[in-house]
Design a protein around this motif. Structure first.
Motif, PDB file in Angstrom:
ATOM      1  N   PRO A 228      58.421  36.671  41.140  1.00 52.54           N
ATOM      2  CA  PRO A 228      58.144  37.396  42.383  1.00 52.54           C
ATOM      3  C   PRO A 228      59.400  38.069  42.922  1.00 52.54           C
ATOM      4  N   LEU A 229      59.186  39.018  43.837  1.00 54.16           N
ATOM      5  CA  LEU A 229      60.325  39.717  44.457  1.00 54.16           C
ATOM      6  C   LEU A 229      61.269  38.762  45.174  1.00 54.16           C
ATOM      7  N   THR A 230      60.732  37.643  45.639  1.00 47.48           N
ATOM      8  CA  THR A 230      61.576  36.688  46.358  1.00 47.48           C
ATOM      9  C   THR A 230      62.666  36.089  45.468  1.00 47.48           C
ATOM     10  N   ALA A 231      62.512  36.196  44.141  1.00 45.45           N
ATOM     11  CA  ALA A 231      63.557  35.711  43.240  1.00 45.45           C
ATOM     12  C   ALA A 231      64.859  36.478  43.423  1.00 45.45           C
ATOM     13  N   LEU A 232      64.775  37.648  44.070  1.00 47.37           N
ATOM     14  CA  LEU A 232      65.985  38.431  44.321  1.00 47.37           C
ATOM     15  C   LEU A 232      66.879  37.792  45.368  1.00 47.37           C
ATOM     16  N   LEU A 233      66.454  36.659  45.951  1.00 41.19           N
ATOM     17  CA  LEU A 233      67.310  35.958  46.904  1.00 41.19           C
ATOM     18  C   LEU A 233      68.615  35.473  46.268  1.00 41.19           C
ATOM     19  N   GLY A 234      68.682  35.523  44.943  1.00 39.74           N
ATOM     20  CA  GLY A 234      69.944  35.212  44.282  1.00 39.74           C
ATOM     21  C   GLY A 234      71.087  36.119  44.691  1.00 39.74           C
ATOM     22  N   VAL A 235      70.769  37.261  45.332  1.00 41.21           N
ATOM     23  CA  VAL A 235      71.832  38.159  45.803  1.00 41.21           C
ATOM     24  C   VAL A 235      72.653  37.514  46.914  1.00 41.21           C
ATOM     25  N   ALA A 236      72.236  36.351  47.389  1.00 38.27           N
ATOM     26  CA  ALA A 236      73.030  35.645  48.406  1.00 38.27           C
ATOM     27  C   ALA A 236      74.448  35.364  47.925  1.00 38.27           C
ATOM     28  N   GLY A 237      74.644  35.317  46.612  1.00 41.93           N
ATOM     29  CA  GLY A 237      75.973  35.062  46.084  1.00 41.93           C
ATOM     30  C   GLY A 237      76.867  36.281  45.996  1.00 41.93           C
ATOM     31  N   LEU A 238      76.314  37.476  46.264  1.00 39.26           N
ATOM     32  CA  LEU A 238      77.094  38.699  46.055  1.00 39.26           C
ATOM     33  C   LEU A 238      78.350  38.807  46.922  1.00 39.26           C
ATOM     34  N   PRO A 239      78.336  38.439  48.209  1.00 40.39           N
ATOM     35  CA  PRO A 239      79.589  38.536  48.980  1.00 40.39           C
ATOM     36  C   PRO A 239      80.740  37.741  48.359  1.00 40.39           C
ATOM     37  N   ALA A 240      80.442  36.542  47.875  1.00 42.98           N
ATOM     38  CA  ALA A 240      81.488  35.748  47.217  1.00 42.98           C
ATOM     39  C   ALA A 240      81.946  36.428  45.934  1.00 42.98           C
ATOM     40  N   ALA A 241      81.021  37.022  45.192  1.00 45.16           N
ATOM     41  CA  ALA A 241      81.387  37.727  43.962  1.00 45.16           C
ATOM     42  C   ALA A 241      82.277  38.920  44.260  1.00 45.16           C
ATOM     43  N   GLN A 242      81.941  39.664  45.313  1.00 44.96           N
ATOM     44  CA  GLN A 242      82.763  40.820  45.681  1.00 44.96           C
ATOM     45  C   GLN A 242      84.167  40.388  46.092  1.00 44.96           C
ATOM     46  N   PRO A 255      99.941  33.897  40.499  1.00 48.80           N
ATOM     47  CA  PRO A 255      99.219  32.625  40.379  1.00 48.80           C
ATOM     48  C   PRO A 255      98.980  31.920  41.704  1.00 48.80           C
ATOM     49  N   GLU A 256      99.976  31.973  42.588  1.00 55.29           N
ATOM     50  CA  GLU A 256      99.822  31.262  43.860  1.00 55.29           C
ATOM     51  C   GLU A 256      98.757  31.907  44.746  1.00 55.29           C
ATOM     52  N   ARG A 257      98.489  33.215  44.556  1.00 53.12           N
ATOM     53  CA  ARG A 257      97.487  33.903  45.366  1.00 53.12           C
ATOM     54  C   ARG A 257      96.075  33.700  44.822  1.00 53.12           C
ATOM     55  N   ILE A 258      95.954  33.425  43.549  1.00 53.37           N
ATOM     56  CA  ILE A 258      94.622  33.371  42.930  1.00 53.37           C
ATOM     57  C   ILE A 258      94.230  31.956  42.500  1.00 53.37           C
ATOM     58  N   ALA A 259      94.982  30.958  42.949  1.00 47.73           N
ATOM     59  CA  ALA A 259      94.665  29.577  42.565  1.00 47.73           C
ATOM     60  C   ALA A 259      93.264  29.177  43.002  1.00 47.73           C
ATOM     61  N   GLY A 260      92.769  29.809  44.071  1.00 50.09           N
ATOM     62  CA  GLY A 260      91.442  29.472  44.563  1.00 50.09           C
ATOM     63  C   GLY A 260      90.336  30.346  44.016  1.00 50.09           C
ATOM     64  N   SER A 261      90.627  31.143  43.002  1.00 50.81           N
ATOM     65  CA  SER A 261      89.609  32.069  42.494  1.00 50.81           C
ATOM     66  C   SER A 261      88.395  31.336  41.932  1.00 50.81           C
ATOM     67  N   LYS A 262      88.616  30.172  41.318  1.00 52.94           N
ATOM     68  CA  LYS A 262      87.464  29.457  40.758  1.00 52.94           C
ATOM     69  C   LYS A 262      86.540  28.948  41.864  1.00 52.94           C
ATOM     70  N   PHE A 263      87.082  28.736  43.064  1.00 56.04           N
ATOM     71  CA  PHE A 263      86.236  28.276  44.160  1.00 56.04           C
ATOM     72  C   PHE A 263      85.374  29.413  44.710  1.00 56.04           C
ATOM     73  N   LEU A 264      85.887  30.641  44.666  1.00 53.92           N
ATOM     74  CA  LEU A 264      85.046  31.788  44.974  1.00 53.92           C
ATOM     75  C   LEU A 264      83.957  31.940  43.921  1.00 53.92           C
ATOM     76  N   ALA A 265      84.329  31.718  42.655  1.00 55.36           N
ATOM     77  CA  ALA A 265      83.323  31.774  41.588  1.00 55.36           C
ATOM     78  C   ALA A 265      82.277  30.684  41.778  1.00 55.36           C
ATOM     79  N   LEU A 266      82.702  29.505  42.222  1.00 55.40           N
ATOM     80  CA  LEU A 266      81.763  28.423  42.501  1.00 55.40           C
ATOM     81  C   LEU A 266      80.821  28.778  43.642  1.00 55.40           C
ATOM     82  N   ARG A 267      81.354  29.447  44.668  1.00 60.15           N
ATOM     83  CA  ARG A 267      80.500  29.845  45.781  1.00 60.15           C
ATOM     84  C   ARG A 267      79.445  30.846  45.306  1.00 60.15           C
ATOM     85  N   PHE A 268      79.871  31.787  44.477  1.00 56.98           N
ATOM     86  CA  PHE A 268      78.910  32.732  43.909  1.00 56.98           C
ATOM     87  C   PHE A 268      77.856  31.997  43.095  1.00 56.98           C
ATOM     88  N   GLN A 269      78.306  31.080  42.230  1.00 59.28           N
ATOM     89  CA  GLN A 269      77.369  30.344  41.369  1.00 59.28           C
ATOM     90  C   GLN A 269      76.373  29.537  42.192  1.00 59.28           C
TER      91      GLN A 269
END
Length: 287
Positions: A228-242, A255-269
């Motif tokens: 269904p169209l409601t499956a598009l709710l997965g776009v909720a992760g897009l702000p974290a991806a951006q 490295p010191e600036r991007i140490a938290g990049s995996k946590f943004l990826a986790l938020r997207f996931q």
């Protein structure tokens, strides 16, 4: 981190509701608990095995081995989590289908191939495809079978691939992003992660493709009318991806600036997977 462990069975529950099929809540709870314990084993064992090679000595201060200085106790805790997790998963299999345990054992086997001696395939840059396979078709098929009525025997590979491919790519992105801040340490200890092989600039340029691939896998079934169209709710992760794409594009060499990049990826996931699961479950109610 444990959003990646629980997502396959939550997606399976959402898919069953979208199909207007019952969800066995007792099985869902047992599977969730077992999955968390098995990922705890994976994470703790990874700390133990990486302590043996020295790769985590400076680049991973939150390693439990580094924090406690007790490799033996962390190893014991890891093995205990594995044992209890597999016992719970065996109970799930007894209450559903034996193939559930076989599929989960295959996932654990891939986890060991990724990190454990003598294989250490993660050191050869093969961790990402192993991650996608384990958290995608294998774990999703196990979740679908665990929640199904007793007696069904066929492994639902088609449904598992359709349902699990996109979210598993988001999970794989978490692993991919975990390498960016420790490129020098990984290279010095012979860990040829994809980011080490590609360099941080080219690796950062791949992140938008991870996100696009994840959404393509999830939007395809909507476009052909399977979901269904409601499956598009997965776009909720897009702000974290951006935010992740922007961070790595601008600061991949710091490295010191991007140490938290995996946590943004986790938020997207997490937001993407939860949005998809919820969207699937809501489909019959809003359709």
């Amino acid at each position: 981190m444990y959003a990646v462990a629980v997502m396959p069975v939550l997606l399976a529950a959402g898919w069953r509701r979208q199909q207007e099929l019952p969800v066995r809540l007792d099985q869902l709870f047992l599977f969730l608990l077992a999955a968390v314990l098995l990922l705890a084993w994976e994470n703790l064992a990874n700390d133990v095995f990486d302590a043996d090679t020295g790769v985590d000595a400076t680049g991973k201060p939150h390693s439990l081995v580094n924090l406690t200085g007790r490799r033996d106790r962390v190893s014991l805790l890891a093995n205990g989590a594995l044992l209890v997790g597999l016992l719970l998963m065996a109970l799930v299999a007894v209450r559903s289908q034996g193939a559930v345990l076989a599929l989960v054992l295959a996932c654990c086997g891939l986890g060991y191939l990724y990190q454990g001696p003598p294989f250490r395939l993660g050191y050869r840059g093969l961790g990402e495809p192993l991650c996608w396979l384990a958290f995608g078709p294998l774990a999703t098929a196990a979740g679908l079978m665990a929640l199904a009525p007793e007696g069904a025997t066929a492994v639902p590979w088609r449904a598992a691939l359709e349902l699990g491919s996109g979210p598993a790519l988001a999970t794989t992105l978490v692993l991919f992003c975990s390498h960016f801040h420790q490129v020098k340490e990984d290279a010095a200890h012979g860990k040829r992660s994809p980011v080490v092989r590609l360099g941080t600039a080219r690796a950062a340029a791949l992140v938008p493709w991870f996100v696009a691939g994840c959404l393509a896998f999830e939007w395809g079934p909507v476009l052909v009318g399977h979901w269904p169209l409601t499956a598009l709710l997965g776009v909720a992760g897009l702000p974290a991806a951006q935010a992740l794409i922007r961070l790595l594009r601008e600061h991949h060499r710091e490295p010191e600036r991007i140490a938290g990049s995996k946590f943004l990826a986790l938020r997207f996931q997490a937001l993407n997977g939860l949005g998809l699961a919820l969207g699937l479950a809501l489909g019959p109610l809003l359709g």
